[in-house]
Enzyme design. Structure first.
Site, PDB file in Angstrom:
ATOM      1  N   GLU A 162      28.315  62.679   9.628  1.00  0.00           N
ATOM      2  CA  GLU A 162      27.335  61.766  10.239  1.00  0.00           C
ATOM      3  C   GLU A 162      25.918  62.337  10.181  1.00  0.00           C
ATOM      4  O   GLU A 162      25.689  63.476  10.612  1.00  0.00           O
ATOM      5  CB  GLU A 162      27.737  61.491  11.698  1.00  0.00           C
ATOM      6  CG  GLU A 162      26.857  60.475  12.380  1.00  0.00           C
ATOM      7  CD  GLU A 162      27.339  60.123  13.790  1.00  0.00           C
ATOM      8  OE1 GLU A 162      28.549  60.188  14.063  1.00  0.00           O
ATOM      9  OE2 GLU A 162      26.475  59.783  14.616  1.00  0.00           O
ATOM     10  N   LYS A 177      30.688  60.687  23.515  1.00  0.00           N
ATOM     11  CA  LYS A 177      30.942  60.741  22.057  1.00  0.00           C
ATOM     12  C   LYS A 177      29.827  61.561  21.403  1.00  0.00           C
ATOM     13  O   LYS A 177      30.065  62.347  20.489  1.00  0.00           O
ATOM     14  CB  LYS A 177      31.003  59.317  21.496  1.00  0.00           C
ATOM     15  CG  LYS A 177      31.467  59.226  20.039  1.00  0.00           C
ATOM     16  CD  LYS A 177      30.358  59.346  19.025  1.00  0.00           C
ATOM     17  CE  LYS A 177      30.897  59.232  17.614  1.00  0.00           C
ATOM     18  NZ  LYS A 177      29.861  59.347  16.583  1.00  0.00           N
ATOM     19  N   ASP A 196      41.034  73.277  16.417  1.00  0.00           N
ATOM     20  CA  ASP A 196      41.719  72.016  16.673  1.00  0.00           C
ATOM     21  C   ASP A 196      40.817  71.119  17.528  1.00  0.00           C
ATOM     22  O   ASP A 196      40.808  71.212  18.753  1.00  0.00           O
ATOM     23  CB  ASP A 196      43.042  72.328  17.395  1.00  0.00           C
ATOM     24  CG  ASP A 196      43.891  71.096  17.629  1.00  0.00           C
ATOM     25  OD1 ASP A 196      43.359  69.978  17.521  1.00  0.00           O
ATOM     26  OD2 ASP A 196      45.087  71.262  17.939  1.00  0.00           O
ATOM     27  N   HIS A 225      17.804  57.725  12.177  1.00  0.00           N
ATOM     28  CA  HIS A 225      19.151  57.632  11.626  1.00  0.00           C
ATOM     29  C   HIS A 225      19.122  56.934  10.267  1.00  0.00           C
ATOM     30  O   HIS A 225      19.719  57.390   9.307  1.00  0.00           O
ATOM     31  CB  HIS A 225      20.002  56.839  12.612  1.00  0.00           C
ATOM     32  CG  HIS A 225      21.453  57.039  12.435  1.00  0.00           C
ATOM     33  ND1 HIS A 225      22.094  58.160  12.909  1.00  0.00           N
ATOM     34  CD2 HIS A 225      22.409  56.285  11.844  1.00  0.00           C
ATOM     35  CE1 HIS A 225      23.370  58.074  12.606  1.00  0.00           C
ATOM     36  NE2 HIS A 225      23.579  56.952  11.962  1.00  0.00           N
TER      37      HIS A 225
END
Ligand code: MEV
Length: 420
Positions: free
Chosen positions: A83, A260, A276, A373
């Site tokens: 991203e 998030k 992990d 972005h």
């Protein structure tokens, strides 16, 4: 070369130049450089041993976040993520925090919880007392499974019990294991399976599940930083950032997105170090659900009007054992970080999560994230339109200037560019 993570203009360099600079500063070996830069650092033979039905390896970009000063030490942060904006966002927040001393971070002991579910007990309460009275024996038994941890005076250290009321009452035995520098899933599961028959013998019950909990509440990392008012855009900006935070604290829909963003930073370091990330994701979200789902970060304004940010999360990561020791890229990333313990790594990761979140809410509370972005995204669009590495920069500038960053426009502009 002295290690100073505040390199100005790092983002303007070409990938080879960045790698050269990092190599010089950190004294990386030619093997590390090959592992980082060349394809195939994870051989198909190794991949085939890691999971089933292997047909190849998948690659994601690996970037370096700069400016991080944590507990007075400079760090370059390797981040693996597909991203755009995440690496830049972390570097920006770390730059703002730097003049106030950067991040202060620490971790608790690396103690994991293994759960053993005991069923069919006439009195779970009585069985619980029996288990607790034989605690030392069970701990010693569990420790038979790890000579290495025993030698380091760690391994299984305690036992707790809980009684749960579901369709049937059940006794849950928690085995607490200090796993040192490993993530610890394997050893905890091994110990739980090993002591289960003894637990059945002591209680007369039937053991069902024997598995670690990803809600590793005893293995937490904490980070805090001051973001100065004058560096974030003044009092009005501070106020908007605080409103953004309060939104996440008040609303689960916003909290999910806010968190998030935190995990964008955290997962990228986890992936770069081959940890992990699903385990950490599960633990982090469960942790902030205790008492009602809320923000993973906290912010307040101090007497000078500056923002104090903090984060505390369970962060079970390893620097030895497991998959972490099979990937040459992950090993080189650990070298870039220069970490000597799993606790140090988890403290860094907490700081990265806070940095990422601070930048995200700062951008959202001002110009929004789409401008920056889309500018970065324009490079992806340029690549998918077929631009060669030489053309990507030019085409992405043309896309941004045109105000239409779409695949169709990218194709048209690429044609124009080639005709010139
Ligand atoms: C995007 O990947 C992450 C953000 O949505 C996080 C946030 O909203 O705080 C920008």
């Amino acid at each position: 070369m002295a290690k100073d993570a505040a390199i100005s203009g790092f983002h303007k360099l070409m990938p080879e130049e960045r790698l050269k600079l990092i190599t010089e500063i950190l004294n990386l070996s030619s093997d590390d450089v090959d592992a980082l830069y060349k394809h195939g650092a994870l051989s198909i033979e190794v991949a085939d041993k890691l999971i089933e039905n292997v047909i190849g390896n998948i690659e994601v970009p690996l970037g370096i976040a700069t400016n991080f000063l944590i507990n007075g030490k400079d760090y370059f942060i390797p981040m693996a993520i597909e991203e755009a904006s995440v690496v830049a966002a972390c570097s920006k927040a770390a730059k703002i925090a730097r003049p106030s001393g950067g991040f202060t971070a620490y971790s608790t002991d690396p103690v994991m919880i293994g759960q053993i579910q005991v069923m069919d007990l006439p009195s779970p309460e009585e069985s619980s007392i029996r288990i607790l009275s034989q605690k030392q024996k069970l701990i010693a038994l569990a420790n038979e499974k790890s000579k290495t941890l025993r030698e380091k005076n760690s391994g299984a250290i305690d036992i707790e019990t809980r009684i749960l009321h579901s369709r049937k009452k059940m006794l849950i035995v928690h085995l607490l294991v200090n796993v040192q520098d490993a993530m610890g899933a394997n050893i905890v599961n091994t110990m739980c399976e090993f002591i289960a028959p003894e637990i059945e013998r002591i209680t007369g019950g039937r053991v069902n599940l024997r598995i670690l909990s990803n809600l590793s509440i005893y293995r937490r990392a904490y980070a805090t930083a001051k973001f100065r008012k004058d560096l974030v855009g003044g009092e009005a900006a501070v106020n908007s950032i605080m409103e953004a935070y309060e939104f996440a604290e008040a609303d689960i829909f916003r909290a999910a997105t806010h968190n998030k963003g935190v995990m964008n930073g955290i997962d990228a370091v986890l992936l770069a170090t081959f940890n992990d990330w699903r385990a950490v994701e599960a633990g982090a979200h469960a942790f902030v659900s205790m008492g009602g789902y809320h923000s993973m970060t906290k912010y307040s304004v101090d007497n000078s009007g500056d923002i104090i940010g903090s984060i505390e999360l369970p962060l079970a990561v390893g620097i030895v054992g497991g998959a972490a020791s099979v990937s040459k890229k992950a090993m080189a990333c650990r070298k870039i970080l220069g970490v000597t313990s799993a606790s140090e790594l988890s403290s860094i990761i907490a700081a990265v999560g806070l940095a990422q979140n601070f930048s995200a809410i700062k951008a959202l509370a001002s110009e929004g994230i789409q401008k920056g972005h889309m500018k970065l995204h324009s490079r992806n669009i340029a690549i998918s339109a077929g631009a060669t590495p030489d053309e990507v920069g030019k085409l992405s500038t043309m896309l941004v200037e045109s105000g239409d960053i779409s695949p169709t426009n990218a194709k048209n502009l690429l044609e124009k560019l080639r005709k010139k």
